[in-house]
Enzyme design. Structure first.
Site, PDB file in Angstrom:
ATOM      1  N   ARG A 111       2.077   8.845   8.778  1.00  0.00           N
ATOM      2  CA  ARG A 111       1.892  10.267   8.455  1.00  0.00           C
ATOM      3  C   ARG A 111       0.802  10.923   9.298  1.00  0.00           C
ATOM      4  O   ARG A 111       0.938  12.060   9.738  1.00  0.00           O
ATOM      5  CB  ARG A 111       1.526  10.412   6.967  1.00  0.00           C
ATOM      6  CG  ARG A 111       2.724  10.581   6.057  1.00  0.00           C
ATOM      7  CD  ARG A 111       2.283  10.707   4.589  1.00  0.00           C
ATOM      8  NE  ARG A 111       3.297  11.313   3.751  1.00  0.00           N
ATOM      9  CZ  ARG A 111       4.414  10.708   3.348  1.00  0.00           C
ATOM     10  NH1 ARG A 111       4.687   9.487   3.751  1.00  0.00           N
ATOM     11  NH2 ARG A 111       5.264  11.340   2.571  1.00  0.00           N
ATOM     12  N   GLU A 120      -2.202   5.185   2.717  1.00  0.00           N
ATOM     13  CA  GLU A 120      -2.133   3.753   2.405  1.00  0.00           C
ATOM     14  C   GLU A 120      -3.492   3.162   2.031  1.00  0.00           C
ATOM     15  O   GLU A 120      -3.574   2.287   1.159  1.00  0.00           O
ATOM     16  CB  GLU A 120      -1.522   2.982   3.574  1.00  0.00           C
ATOM     17  CG  GLU A 120      -0.019   3.221   3.767  1.00  0.00           C
ATOM     18  CD  GLU A 120       0.305   4.523   4.503  1.00  0.00           C
ATOM     19  OE1 GLU A 120      -0.636   5.149   5.066  1.00  0.00           O
ATOM     20  OE2 GLU A 120       1.475   4.928   4.521  1.00  0.00           O
ATOM     21  N   HIS A 132      12.665   5.898  12.917  1.00  0.00           N
ATOM     22  CA  HIS A 132      12.487   5.978  11.462  1.00  0.00           C
ATOM     23  C   HIS A 132      13.249   7.190  10.917  1.00  0.00           C
ATOM     24  O   HIS A 132      13.382   8.201  11.605  1.00  0.00           O
ATOM     25  CB  HIS A 132      10.987   6.114  11.186  1.00  0.00           C
ATOM     26  CG  HIS A 132      10.581   5.905   9.764  1.00  0.00           C
ATOM     27  ND1 HIS A 132      10.809   6.840   8.786  1.00  0.00           N
ATOM     28  CD2 HIS A 132       9.952   4.865   9.149  1.00  0.00           C
ATOM     29  CE1 HIS A 132      10.334   6.386   7.633  1.00  0.00           C
ATOM     30  NE2 HIS A 132       9.809   5.187   7.828  1.00  0.00           N
ATOM     31  N   HIS A 138       5.849   5.870  12.706  1.00  0.00           N
ATOM     32  CA  HIS A 138       6.140   6.607  11.472  1.00  0.00           C
ATOM     33  C   HIS A 138       4.930   7.090  10.694  1.00  0.00           C
ATOM     34  O   HIS A 138       5.073   7.850   9.744  1.00  0.00           O
ATOM     35  CB  HIS A 138       7.006   5.753  10.528  1.00  0.00           C
ATOM     36  CG  HIS A 138       6.254   4.606   9.898  1.00  0.00           C
ATOM     37  ND1 HIS A 138       5.431   4.765   8.815  1.00  0.00           N
ATOM     38  CD2 HIS A 138       6.192   3.293  10.210  1.00  0.00           C
ATOM     39  CE1 HIS A 138       4.905   3.593   8.475  1.00  0.00           C
ATOM     40  NE2 HIS A 138       5.351   2.691   9.309  1.00  0.00           N
ATOM     41  N   ASP A 168       0.790  -1.235   0.000  1.00  0.00           N
ATOM     42  CA  ASP A 168       0.000   0.000   0.000  1.00  0.00           C
ATOM     43  C   ASP A 168       0.821   1.283   0.000  1.00  0.00           C
ATOM     44  O   ASP A 168       0.345   2.320   0.454  1.00  0.00           O
ATOM     45  CB  ASP A 168      -0.926   0.006   1.213  1.00  0.00           C
ATOM     46  CG  ASP A 168      -0.165  -0.224   2.516  1.00  0.00           C
ATOM     47  OD1 ASP A 168       1.071  -0.012   2.530  1.00  0.00           O
ATOM     48  OD2 ASP A 168      -0.796  -0.611   3.510  1.00  0.00           O
ATOM     49  N   GLU A 186      -0.221  -9.017  -0.962  1.00  0.00           N
ATOM     50  CA  GLU A 186      -0.842  -8.409   0.223  1.00  0.00           C
ATOM     51  C   GLU A 186      -2.057  -7.568  -0.196  1.00  0.00           C
ATOM     52  O   GLU A 186      -2.243  -6.428   0.218  1.00  0.00           O
ATOM     53  CB  GLU A 186       0.157  -7.571   1.044  1.00  0.00           C
ATOM     54  CG  GLU A 186      -0.274  -7.357   2.490  1.00  0.00           C
ATOM     55  CD  GLU A 186       0.649  -6.452   3.294  1.00  0.00           C
ATOM     56  OE1 GLU A 186       0.585  -5.218   3.153  1.00  0.00           O
ATOM     57  OE2 GLU A 186       1.447  -6.990   4.086  1.00  0.00           O
TER      58      GLU A 186
HETATM   59  C1  UD1 Z   1       6.609   5.107   3.584  1.00  0.00           C
HETATM   60  C2  UD1 Z   1       5.253   4.708   3.006  1.00  0.00           C
HETATM   61  C3  UD1 Z   1       4.411   4.026   4.072  1.00  0.00           C
HETATM   62  C4  UD1 Z   1       5.168   2.871   4.707  1.00  0.00           C
HETATM   63  C5  UD1 Z   1       6.503   3.373   5.235  1.00  0.00           C
HETATM   64  C6  UD1 Z   1       7.316   2.243   5.815  1.00  0.00           C
HETATM   65  C7  UD1 Z   1       4.148   6.139   1.303  1.00  0.00           C
HETATM   66  C8  UD1 Z   1       3.448   7.399   1.043  1.00  0.00           C
HETATM   67  N1  UD1 Z   1       4.545   5.926   2.583  1.00  0.00           N
HETATM   68  O1  UD1 Z   1       6.396   6.109   4.566  1.00  0.00           O
HETATM   69  O2  UD1 Z   1       3.227   3.527   3.484  1.00  0.00           O
HETATM   70  O3  UD1 Z   1       4.397   2.330   5.756  1.00  0.00           O
HETATM   71  O4  UD1 Z   1       7.236   3.971   4.150  1.00  0.00           O
HETATM   72  O5  UD1 Z   1       8.387   2.727   6.579  1.00  0.00           O
HETATM   73  O6  UD1 Z   1       4.368   5.354   0.401  1.00  0.00           O
HETATM   74  N2  UD1 Z   1      14.100   8.652   4.682  1.00  0.00           N
HETATM   75  C9  UD1 Z   1      15.475   8.554   4.617  1.00  0.00           C
HETATM   76  N3  UD1 Z   1      16.027   7.315   4.386  1.00  0.00           N
HETATM   77  C10 UD1 Z   1      15.298   6.193   4.218  1.00  0.00           C
HETATM   78  C11 UD1 Z   1      13.879   6.299   4.295  1.00  0.00           C
HETATM   79  C12 UD1 Z   1      13.303   7.532   4.514  1.00  0.00           C
HETATM   80  O7  UD1 Z   1      16.173   9.524   4.765  1.00  0.00           O
HETATM   81  O8  UD1 Z   1      15.855   5.110   4.005  1.00  0.00           O
HETATM   82  C13 UD1 Z   1      13.476   9.991   4.952  1.00  0.00           C
HETATM   83  C14 UD1 Z   1      13.536  10.938   3.735  1.00  0.00           C
HETATM   84  O9  UD1 Z   1      13.734  12.250   4.175  1.00  0.00           O
HETATM   85  C15 UD1 Z   1      12.128  10.788   3.148  1.00  0.00           C
HETATM   86  C16 UD1 Z   1      11.303  10.622   4.419  1.00  0.00           C
HETATM   87  O10 UD1 Z   1      12.111   9.816   5.276  1.00  0.00           O
HETATM   88  O11 UD1 Z   1      11.763  11.899   2.377  1.00  0.00           O
HETATM   89  C17 UD1 Z   1       9.947   9.993   4.259  1.00  0.00           C
HETATM   90  O12 UD1 Z   1       9.979   8.805   3.468  1.00  0.00           O
HETATM   91  P1  UD1 Z   1       8.643   8.363   2.664  1.00  0.00           P
HETATM   92  O13 UD1 Z   1       8.900   7.098   1.925  1.00  0.00           O
HETATM   93  O14 UD1 Z   1       8.105   9.510   1.880  1.00  0.00           O
HETATM   94  O15 UD1 Z   1       7.571   8.143   3.810  1.00  0.00           O
HETATM   95  P2  UD1 Z   1       7.538   7.114   5.009  1.00  0.00           P
HETATM   96  O16 UD1 Z   1       6.971   7.837   6.165  1.00  0.00           O
HETATM   97  O17 UD1 Z   1       8.838   6.448   5.123  1.00  0.00           O
HETATM   98  N1  UDP Z   2      11.936  -3.153  11.046  1.00  0.00           N
HETATM   99  C1  UDP Z   2      13.327  -3.280  10.897  1.00  0.00           C
HETATM  100  N2  UDP Z   2      14.147  -2.412  11.579  1.00  0.00           N
HETATM  101  C2  UDP Z   2      13.667  -1.431  12.383  1.00  0.00           C
HETATM  102  C3  UDP Z   2      12.246  -1.295  12.516  1.00  0.00           C
HETATM  103  C4  UDP Z   2      11.413  -2.164  11.820  1.00  0.00           C
HETATM  104  O1  UDP Z   2      13.799  -4.156  10.171  1.00  0.00           O
HETATM  105  O2  UDP Z   2      14.468  -0.683  12.968  1.00  0.00           O
HETATM  106  C5  UDP Z   2      11.040  -4.064  10.277  1.00  0.00           C
HETATM  107  C6  UDP Z   2       9.904  -4.698  11.049  1.00  0.00           C
HETATM  108  O3  UDP Z   2      10.286  -5.920  11.638  1.00  0.00           O
HETATM  109  C7  UDP Z   2       8.835  -4.885   9.963  1.00  0.00           C
HETATM  110  C8  UDP Z   2       9.079  -3.705   9.047  1.00  0.00           C
HETATM  111  O4  UDP Z   2      10.400  -3.252   9.301  1.00  0.00           O
HETATM  112  O5  UDP Z   2       9.055  -6.076   9.210  1.00  0.00           O
HETATM  113  C9  UDP Z   2       8.077  -2.625   9.315  1.00  0.00           C
HETATM  114  O6  UDP Z   2       8.408  -1.472   8.613  1.00  0.00           O
HETATM  115  P1  UDP Z   2       7.685  -0.090   8.872  1.00  0.00           P
HETATM  116  O7  UDP Z   2       7.181  -0.029  10.262  1.00  0.00           O
HETATM  117  O8  UDP Z   2       8.639   0.950   8.411  1.00  0.00           O
HETATM  118  O9  UDP Z   2       6.486  -0.109   7.825  1.00  0.00           O
HETATM  119  P2  UDP Z   2       4.985  -0.679   7.844  1.00  0.00           P
HETATM  120  O10 UDP Z   2       5.023  -2.118   8.222  1.00  0.00           O
HETATM  121  O11 UDP Z   2       4.195   0.155   8.797  1.00  0.00           O
HETATM  122  O12 UDP Z   2       4.517  -0.454   6.440  1.00  0.00           O
END
Ligand code: UD1
Ligand code: UDP
Length: 383
Positions: A211, A132, A242, A209, A96, A118
């Protein structure tokens, strides 16, 4: 051999697609091509390394504080070019995220069949989780073959008029990844994290994390954590934060420098799974953790108002508490104070998978494409 582009971009998609990539590689029917959008960068690379996956294409789209518009536009354009050159027989997307939705749209524009892994999770609330709920709904509309993790997810799709012949109930591949990872040898090398193994400690594992929780809701949760630490002197919080700067700001403000709070960078999955094994309680707004922790017998407090994963709530190991400070504090306090209340929640249940999710996913896709007989569905208690 049919060519399948496997598309993902964030940490959880990578964890859940890794077993599918491996299974496609082993299968007699498919040649997988791994296409990462890198909507996440560091958090994605940690998973690729653990599962030893080298992408065939990497769009490298992540930007600091990216917006939904940034992600969607970059993924759509980037994947359009990759699919046009690869000309796959099918595209597999997962879950999602915005990568998922834009990936399915790009495939549709090129009239390539879409498989959604999924599929069928729903809260019924357009803005929770945001974005999502709409991402998975819109992806579902564009999908040809729905790989639904549970019977409940299949029921959601049927209620929306999806033809049952296009749905396969697979079990969630996160359990495949979890079982594989939990069985690997491991020792904590970080002395701070090794503290969690000391007898007499109770560790609360925290991640946030979403939004819709950014800002005041997260601040309320973190205040509740401080009150729990004050009330229970044997507790310790481990919180891998995160990478989203909007999460980091509030964490630092509320929990920075606090005793018995270990704030870390996002942890490699192997380390994180071993921390889950050590935890007394998991407090999270994550989707994946709601699926993993119950199978390890860990009670989960979900820091959200809705969940698309009702199965473990029904089984009693997951409780939906929201983000209200008082509610989080009271619920955690009760579980830490009453062995009986804790025991009731700490039953290991496995409504989400049995470790065969990737096998059923690949068999479902092969059946849909006329390459294999139909396999047996994953059974769950919820229908
Ligand atoms: C995203 C997904 C969310 C998912 C989550 C898992 C969307 C809109 N959101 O949210 O569905 O549950 O990932 O964690 O698709 N960043 C880094 N390094 C990384 C990752 C993120 O620096 O490896 C920072 C960046 O500044 C980036 C921000 O985090 O712009 C947000 O990342 P983004 O993928 O937009 O949203 P998430 O909150 O991570
Ligand atoms: N996870 C990880 N390292 C961390 C935190 C989470 O490997 O420091 C794993 C966790 O076990 C799960 C996945 O990341 O499998 C969850 O990711 P996240 O919470 O970012 O996204 P969501 O599941 O909400 O989409």
């Amino acid at each position: 051999m049919k060519k399948v582009c496997v598309v993902f971009g964030t940490r959880p998609e990578a964890i859940k697609m890794a077993p599918v990539v491996k299974e496609l590689e082993r299968s007699p029917w498919f040649e997988p091509r791994v296409v990462v959008t890198a909507q996440h960068r560091e958090m994605l690379d940690q998973v690729l390394e653990l599962f030893n996956i080298t992408p065939h294409h990497d769009l490298d789209i992540m930007r600091f504080e990216q917006t939904l518009f940034d992600i969607t536009a970059r993924v759509l354009t980037g994947l359009g070019a990759v699919f046009a050159s690869e000309k796959p027989d099918a595209v597999l997307v997962h879950g999602d995220t915005s990568t998922t939705f834009a990936g399915s749209l790009a495939a549709y524009y090129l009239q390539i069949p879409v498989g959604h892994v999924e599929a069928g999770l729903r809260t019924g609330n357009k803005y929770s989780p945001f974005p999502e709920e709409m991402n998975r709904h819109l992806t579902g509309v564009l999908t040809d073959v729905h790989l639904a993790p549970t019977a409940g997810a299949r029921a959601n799709l049927l209620a929306e008029g999806v033809d049952d012949a296009r749905i396969y109930v697979t079990g969630n591949t996160v359990i495949d990844a979890l079982l594989d990872t939990a069985a690997r040898p491991f020792r904590f090398m970080d002395p701070e994290l090794a503290q969690t193994e000391e007898p007499g400690r109770r560790m609360l594992l925290v991640t946030t994390h979403r939004r819709e929780n950014l800002g005041a809701p997260l601040a309320g949760v973190y205040r509740a954590l401080k009150r729990i630490l004050d009330r229970h002197s044997d507790t310790l919080v481990v919180f891998p934060v995160h990478k989203n700067p909007a999460v980091r700001r509030v964490v630092e403000q509320e929990l920075g420098g606090r005793e018995r709070v270990i704030l870390t960078e996002p942890l490699p999955y192997l380390e994180f799974v071993n921390l889950m094994k050590q935890a007394a309680l998991v407090l999270t707004d994550s989707g994946g953790l709601q699926e993993e922790a119950p199978s390890l017998g860990k009670p989960v407090l979900v820091l959200r108002d809705t969940t698309e994963r009702p199965e473990a709530v029904d089984a009693g190991t997951v409780r939906l508490v929201g983000t209200d400070e008082e509610a989080v504090f009271q619920t955690a306090d009760e579980l830490l104070s009453s062995p009986e209340a804790y025991r009731r929640m700490a039953e290991a249940v496995n409504p989400y998978g049995d470790g065969q999710g990737a096998r059923r996913t690949v068999q479902g896709l092969a059946h849909y494409m006329g390459l294999a007989p139909r396999g047996t569905d994953f059974e769950t208690s919820k229908t």
